[in-house]
Design a protein around this motif. Structure first.
Motif, short mmCIF file in Angstrom:
data_model
loop_
_atom_site.label_atom_id
_atom_site.label_comp_id
_atom_site.label_asym_id
_atom_site.label_seq_id
_atom_site.Cartn_x
_atom_site.Cartn_y
_atom_site.Cartn_z
N LEU A 276 1.95 -0.89 -15.54
CA LEU A 276 2.64 -0.30 -14.39
C LEU A 276 1.83 -0.47 -13.11
CD1 LEU A 276 4.12 2.98 -15.91
CD2 LEU A 276 5.37 0.92 -15.24
N GLU A 277 0.51 -0.46 -13.22
CA GLU A 277 -0.35 -0.63 -12.06
C GLU A 277 -0.46 -2.09 -11.65
OE1 GLU A 277 -4.08 1.18 -12.95
OE2 GLU A 277 -3.26 3.21 -13.12
N TYR A 280 2.78 -3.70 -10.18
CA TYR A 280 3.26 -3.15 -8.91
C TYR A 280 2.96 -4.10 -7.76
CZ TYR A 280 4.09 0.41 -5.29
OH TYR A 280 4.54 1.12 -4.21
N ASN A 418 2.57 7.06 -12.41
CA ASN A 418 2.71 5.71 -11.87
C ASN A 418 4.17 5.30 -11.74
OD1 ASN A 418 -0.06 5.51 -11.83
ND2 ASN A 418 -0.22 4.14 -13.58
N TYR A 422 5.16 4.75 -7.93
CA TYR A 422 5.26 3.34 -7.62
C TYR A 422 6.71 2.85 -7.56
CZ TYR A 422 0.22 2.78 -8.52
OH TYR A 422 -1.13 2.86 -8.48
N TYR A 423 7.43 3.10 -8.64
CA TYR A 423 8.73 2.45 -8.80
C TYR A 423 9.92 3.30 -8.34
CZ TYR A 423 5.90 -0.79 -11.45
OH TYR A 423 4.93 -1.67 -11.81
N LEU A 427 8.32 1.49 -4.15
CA LEU A 427 9.09 0.24 -4.15
C LEU A 427 10.38 0.34 -3.33
CD1 LEU A 427 9.19 -2.64 -5.20
CD2 LEU A 427 10.25 -1.79 -7.30
N MET A 448 5.11 0.15 0.04
CA MET A 448 4.49 0.19 -1.28
C MET A 448 3.14 0.89 -1.25
SD MET A 448 5.65 -3.55 -2.76
CE MET A 448 5.14 -3.20 -4.44
#
Length: 495
Positions: A276-277, A280, A418, A422-423, A427, A448
């Motif tokens: 996941l990191e 990204y 995460n 992140y998502y 994002l 981001m």
């Protein structure tokens, strides 16, 4: 008197100041603080430097490939950047995450004195990672079609596809490399990793010059250099294991095939947080491929990600070091010493990140020359160097906190954080800034970065609010439970 919980209490004490229970007392003076800061830093860097240097050299194989290719032309630079940043980075993150299961299993076996099990676990991981490479082959073979579906410019996608097929052998080298690396790290045999990484990088630079400039093989030569260099690393590590690690390596064994499905489940779980990191920032390069003048956009962002990656490799070493420090101190029942290690590494990492940002801002008009001879590309990189500086500060703290999470066994929690930061947040915000507000590369990257900043703040709050005494008790309970089981049961328990 300084009360517990204040900043000056968060520094480790030297051996002559240890409390009767073996934990560290509060620091009472500035002199004590400085003394114990030096002691803790020595422990940290003894682990971090060899690992960090090794990872930095391996990253340098990709980085120098981009540097050499960048002087062939902008199309070739963008194509190799897309191939390495999207397709190869996807596979790299997945395989590294799968191999990270050995950090738990080899550490458990080594701590329990069952050193002979390390070789069995490593072989089991080899089998799983090689099988994973076979599953991922269609991604490499049909890379042009995948990249076009992602919206990458046709010319860039086709060129990237040819290079991607050429580097298929190196993903199988990674399948051997990562488990062997974890095998050695579990025994603190990290200096050999540094020597092998350094030698491989020098060989790779020579091969790039030979294949591209002397033989004139272009992208095919660059791909061949990557393959040869990565297999050199894997062969050297395996040779060292078989020749000089007689306790951990007892030969090939059919036992590697036992409990393999439980091992697969554990490997997949270990891969989630790391993937996941890594993925990204890979998405950042993909999104820039949808912008106008995609060649300049992708090339400029890839150069910045290349520079950021150099710093990131250093912090992977620190990540591994603080993971070891946290797990060791918790396992020893020393909660205050654990907290001291955390505060020390966060402060140290922040200083490094700030120094990196200052350097980038000062050299924003000069470092692009290393990667490209095109003036327009150089200006594009210089214009977004400010965001690169901010990224380097955030990425100095985030990997370290992730290392703390690994040491404390919080992988699942960090994976959820995460995913959300992140998502679900960063994002979409980047897409809004880049496409809706028409801010281009800067907008996508800024949005981001907001996700990274949110994730970092949440993890810092979690670390600050953690009851380390409870964590030490939980660690002691895990050691008690694991210590009384056989290898098969231990694997089942973790899965």
């Amino acid at each position: 008197m300084v009360e517990e919980g204040t900043f000056v209490d968060l520094v480790p004490a030297p051996p002559h100041r240890l409390k009767p229970d073996g934990d560290e007392p509060p620091v009472r003076s500035v002199a004590d603080a400085w003394e114990v800061f030096l002691a803790e830093s020595k422990k940290l860097w003894a682990i971090a430097v060899p690992i960090g240097f090794s990872v930095l050299c391996l990253y340098g194989i990709n980085s120098f490939t981009q540097i050499y290719v960048g002087h062939i032309g902008n199309l070739q630079l963008s194509a190799v950047a897309i191939s390495l940043s999207v397709i190869n980075n996807f596979a790299f993150g997945f395989l590294l995450g799968m191999g990270s299961a050995l950090e738990t299993l080899c550490g458990q076996a080594f701590g329990a004195g069952k050193i002979e099990m390390l070789g069995i676990y490593m072989q089991r991981s080899w089998i799983i990672l090689i099988a994973s490479c076979v599953v991922m082959l269609p991604l490499y073979i049909f890379a042009p079609h995948v990249l076009k579906l992602l919206g990458i410019d046709d010319a860039i996608a086709d060129t990237a596809g040819r290079f991607t097929v050429g580097i298929i052998p190196q993903i199988f080298a990674l399948a051997i490399n990562f488990p062997t690396q974890k095998f050695l790290q579990a025994q603190s045999k990290v200096l050999v990793l540094a020597w092998i990484g350094g030698a491989a990088l020098l060989v790779h630079i020579f091969l790039l010059y030979l294949f591209i400039y002397v033989f004139g093989w272009g992208l095919s030569g660059a791909a061949a250099a990557v393959d040869i260099s990565m297999w050199l690393v894997s062969f050297a590590q395996v040779a060292y294991v078989m020749g000089w690690c007689k306790d951990g390596w007892t030969g090939f064994s059919w036992s590697a095939f036992k409990e393999i499905w439980a091992f697969v489940r554990l490997s997949l779980a270990s891969a989630v947080m790391l993937c996941l990191e890594i993925w990204y920032m890979m998405i950042l390069v993909v999104l820039t491929g949808h912008l106008n003048n995609a060649e300049i956009a992708v090339g400029s962002i890839s150069i910045c990600m290349n520079i950021n990656g150099w710093e990131g490799m250093v912090f992977i070493g620190i990540n591994a070091a603080i993971s070891v420090r946290v797990s060791n101190e918790l396992g020893s029942g020393r909660p205050r010493a654990t907290l001291h290690s955390v505060i020390n590494v966060v402060a140290t990492s922040l200083v490094i990140g700030l120094a990196a940002m200052v350097f980038i801002l000062g050299a924003r008009d000069y470092f692009p020359i290393i990667f490209t001879s095109d003036k327009e590309m150089q200006r594009a990189v210089s214009n977004i160097a400010g965001l690169l500086g901010v990224t380097m500060v955030l990425n100095s703290i985030q990997p370290v906190i992730s290392g703390v999470a690994i040491g404390g066994g919080w992988q699942a929690l960090v994976a959820y954080i995460n995913l959300g930061c992140y998502y679900a947040f960063g994002l979409p915000l980047g897409c809004i800034f880049g496409y809706v507000f028409d801010w281009g590369v800067e907008g996508i990257w800024a949005g981001m970065l907001c996700g990274v900043a949110l994730q970092t703040m949440i993890l810092l709050v979690i670390v600050w609010r953690t009851n380390w005494k409870d964590e030490a008790k939980q660690a002691a309970e895990r050691v008690r439970m694991w210590g009384g089981q056989n290898d098969s049961d231990s694997t089942k328990l973790q899965s």
